[in-house]
Design a protein around this motif. Structure first.
Motif, mmCIF file in Angstrom:
data_model
loop_
_atom_site.group_PDB
_atom_site.id
_atom_site.type_symbol
_atom_site.label_atom_id
_atom_site.label_comp_id
_atom_site.label_asym_id
_atom_site.label_seq_id
_atom_site.Cartn_x
_atom_site.Cartn_y
_atom_site.Cartn_z
ATOM 1 N N ILE A 7 0.698 -1.203 0.024
ATOM 2 C CA ILE A 7 -0.042 0.096 -0.008
ATOM 3 C C ILE A 7 0.752 1.222 0.041
ATOM 4 O O ILE A 7 0.472 2.255 -0.744
ATOM 5 C CB ILE A 7 -0.909 0.041 1.082
ATOM 6 N N SER A 8 1.937 1.114 0.817
ATOM 7 C CA SER A 8 2.867 2.490 1.000
ATOM 8 C C SER A 8 3.408 2.767 -0.409
ATOM 9 O O SER A 8 3.688 3.780 -0.700
ATOM 10 C CB SER A 8 3.922 2.171 1.967
ATOM 11 N N LYS A 9 3.947 1.805 -1.136
ATOM 12 C CA LYS A 9 4.500 1.775 -2.504
ATOM 13 C C LYS A 9 3.762 2.245 -3.542
ATOM 14 O O LYS A 9 3.813 2.964 -4.402
ATOM 15 C CB LYS A 9 5.123 0.586 -3.015
ATOM 16 N N GLU A 10 2.197 1.891 -3.447
ATOM 17 C CA GLU A 10 1.276 2.385 -4.550
ATOM 18 C C GLU A 10 0.897 3.947 -4.098
ATOM 19 O O GLU A 10 0.939 4.624 -5.199
ATOM 20 C CB GLU A 10 -0.022 1.544 -4.237
ATOM 21 N N ILE A 11 0.883 4.175 -2.921
ATOM 22 C CA ILE A 11 0.876 5.630 -2.627
ATOM 23 C C ILE A 11 1.942 6.456 -3.073
ATOM 24 O O ILE A 11 1.729 7.505 -3.661
ATOM 25 C CB ILE A 11 0.173 5.917 -1.157
ATOM 26 N N PHE A 40 -7.585 13.348 4.116
ATOM 27 C CA PHE A 40 -5.991 13.675 3.854
ATOM 28 C C PHE A 40 -5.093 13.606 4.694
ATOM 29 O O PHE A 40 -3.881 13.447 4.428
ATOM 30 C CB PHE A 40 -6.244 14.942 3.134
ATOM 31 N N GLY A 41 -5.594 13.687 6.156
ATOM 32 C CA GLY A 41 -4.585 13.558 7.151
ATOM 33 C C GLY A 41 -4.020 12.287 7.270
ATOM 34 O O GLY A 41 -3.014 12.112 7.394
ATOM 35 N N ALA A 42 -4.975 11.099 6.922
ATOM 36 C CA ALA A 42 -4.553 9.830 7.034
ATOM 37 C C ALA A 42 -3.871 9.461 5.875
ATOM 38 O O ALA A 42 -2.604 9.115 6.096
ATOM 39 C CB ALA A 42 -5.931 8.961 7.033
ATOM 40 N N PHE A 43 -4.236 10.039 4.701
ATOM 41 C CA PHE A 43 -3.348 9.732 3.501
ATOM 42 C C PHE A 43 -1.982 10.360 3.718
ATOM 43 O O PHE A 43 -1.248 9.631 3.137
ATOM 44 C CB PHE A 43 -4.273 10.485 2.152
ATOM 45 N N PRO A 80 -0.953 3.267 17.190
ATOM 46 C CA PRO A 80 -1.573 3.766 16.149
ATOM 47 C C PRO A 80 -1.265 4.919 15.888
ATOM 48 O O PRO A 80 -0.598 5.602 16.690
ATOM 49 C CB PRO A 80 -3.305 3.840 16.636
ATOM 50 N N SER A 81 -1.568 5.632 14.704
ATOM 51 C CA SER A 81 -1.115 6.792 14.520
ATOM 52 C C SER A 81 -1.579 7.835 15.320
ATOM 53 O O SER A 81 -3.065 8.248 15.133
ATOM 54 C CB SER A 81 -1.474 7.264 12.610
ATOM 55 N N GLY A 82 -0.965 8.726 15.745
ATOM 56 C CA GLY A 82 -1.314 9.642 16.724
ATOM 57 C C GLY A 82 -2.073 10.883 16.033
ATOM 58 O O GLY A 82 -3.009 11.609 16.304
ATOM 59 N N HIS A 83 -1.545 11.244 14.884
ATOM 60 C CA HIS A 83 -2.062 12.196 13.779
ATOM 61 C C HIS A 83 -3.570 11.762 13.444
ATOM 62 O O HIS A 83 -4.428 12.569 13.608
ATOM 63 C CB HIS A 83 -1.211 12.344 12.648
ATOM 64 N N VAL A 84 -3.841 10.449 13.038
ATOM 65 C CA VAL A 84 -5.061 10.065 12.511
ATOM 66 C C VAL A 84 -6.080 10.228 13.855
ATOM 67 O O VAL A 84 -7.043 10.735 13.529
ATOM 68 C CB VAL A 84 -5.102 8.775 11.838
ATOM 69 N N LEU A 85 -5.516 9.522 14.883
ATOM 70 C CA LEU A 85 -6.323 9.736 15.853
ATOM 71 C C LEU A 85 -6.905 11.013 16.285
ATOM 72 O O LEU A 85 -7.975 11.224 16.675
ATOM 73 C CB LEU A 85 -5.499 9.115 17.304
ATOM 74 N N PHE A 86 -6.043 12.092 16.250
ATOM 75 C CA PHE A 86 -6.293 13.310 16.627
ATOM 76 C C PHE A 86 -7.323 14.004 15.491
ATOM 77 O O PHE A 86 -8.136 14.583 15.949
ATOM 78 C CB PHE A 86 -5.119 14.361 16.785
ATOM 79 N N GLY A 90 5.704 8.712 4.607
ATOM 80 C CA GLY A 90 6.522 7.518 4.943
ATOM 81 C C GLY A 90 6.551 7.307 6.593
ATOM 82 O O GLY A 90 7.346 6.522 7.127
ATOM 83 N N ALA A 91 5.620 8.134 7.237
ATOM 84 C CA ALA A 91 5.697 8.266 8.663
ATOM 85 C C ALA A 91 4.773 7.094 9.473
ATOM 86 O O ALA A 91 5.175 6.803 10.343
ATOM 87 C CB ALA A 91 4.995 9.556 9.071
ATOM 88 N N HIS A 92 3.889 6.484 8.566
ATOM 89 C CA HIS A 92 3.165 5.352 9.181
ATOM 90 C C HIS A 92 2.845 4.441 8.223
ATOM 91 O O HIS A 92 2.937 4.604 6.858
ATOM 92 C CB HIS A 92 1.811 6.039 9.663
ATOM 93 N N TRP A 93 2.633 3.159 8.628
ATOM 94 C CA TRP A 93 1.940 2.067 7.645
ATOM 95 C C TRP A 93 0.227 2.424 7.644
ATOM 96 O O TRP A 93 -0.078 3.219 8.401
ATOM 97 C CB TRP A 93 2.220 0.763 8.248
ATOM 98 N N PHE A 94 -0.211 1.571 6.589
ATOM 99 C CA PHE A 94 -1.597 1.962 6.428
ATOM 100 C C PHE A 94 -2.264 1.363 7.547
ATOM 101 O O PHE A 94 -3.376 1.828 8.383
ATOM 102 C CB PHE A 94 -1.999 0.807 5.160
ATOM 103 N N THR A 95 -1.842 0.174 8.125
ATOM 104 C CA THR A 95 -2.506 -0.365 9.431
ATOM 105 C C THR A 95 -2.379 0.550 10.778
ATOM 106 O O THR A 95 -3.303 0.537 11.635
ATOM 107 C CB THR A 95 -1.981 -1.751 9.775
#
Length: 218
Positions: free
Chosen positions: A45-49, A177-180, A135-141, A186-191
């Motif tokens: 998923i990271s490579k595709e994005i 877009f925050g999640a994307f 989990p991603s703190g950015h996406v959580l917030f 490259g800061a996080h994985w999809f999971t």
């Protein structure tokens, strides 16, 4: 009509079932990221994005992600709460302030699960990161903060319907877009991002239920 009546009659039960389901899904996802290598899902998923990176897109994603940094997010929460106070929406201001609790929840989960960040040998790192990955703190917030705003706008009948729809759409876009951006940079994985979203929804359930119980449509 019967279906709508059923939903209304069983609203509390359905909310509890949804909340329990989210908790179970998060536990299963936590086990997955602990025992399964990112090469089986996340890396693809990271490579595709990241395969269509451009300088302009890099700048945009860095800008969107910047809003989720702890100092920036804290200031953003306090400023938003201040705006609500100035317009005499004290309960809404407290609701927005309560979204900061999600940061504590995220930090505890990061320490407990202790998943490493994506490394430079696997993805393109456009942002230096620290602390654990899941989990991603950015996406959580983003999910909790912008989700809280969505809930507030849904109850603000004094605002024109078209304006409310516009504001809600902007909040949804910020969550997406925050999640994307976290995967793109490259800061996080999809999971990691998925985990942050799920925990964000759970946090929103918790603090949002208190808000809804104590307000009238304004």
């Amino acid at each position: 009509m019967k279906f709508i009546s059923f939903l209304e009659a069983n609203k509390k039960l359905l909310l509890k079932a949804t909340l329990i389901s989210l908790v179970v899904i998060f536990i299963l996802l936590s086990l997955f990221v602990t025992f399964i290598s990112p090469e089986y899902l996340d890396l693809h998923i990271s490579k595709e994005i990241q395969e269509n990176q451009t300088q302009n897109l890099d700048t945009l994603m860095i800008g969107i992600s910047w809003l989720g940094r702890t100092p920036v997010s804290v200031v953003m929460v306090f400023l938003t709460s201040l705006v609500f106070v100035l317009f005499k929406y004290k309960k809404e201001a407290l609701f927005i302030l309560s979204t900061l609790l999600s940061g504590i929840v995220g930090l505890i989960l990061k320490i407990l699960i202790n998943r490493p960040r994506p490394s430079q040998d696997l993805v393109v790192l456009l942002e230096k990161t620290q602390y654990q990955s899941f989990p991603s703190g950015h996406v959580l917030f983003y999910t909790t903060f912008f989700g809280a705003l969505i809930l507030i706008f849904l109850h603000m009948s004094k605002i024109k319907y078209s304006i409310r729809i516009l504001l809600i759409t902007l909040c949804l876009l910020m969550i997406f877009f925050g999640a994307f951006s976290r995967i793109y940079l490259g800061a996080h994985w999809f999971t990691d991002v998925l985990g942050g979203f799920i925990v964000g929804i759970i946090c929103l359930f918790a603090i949002g239920s208190v808000y809804v119980k104590n307000i009238k449509v304004v």
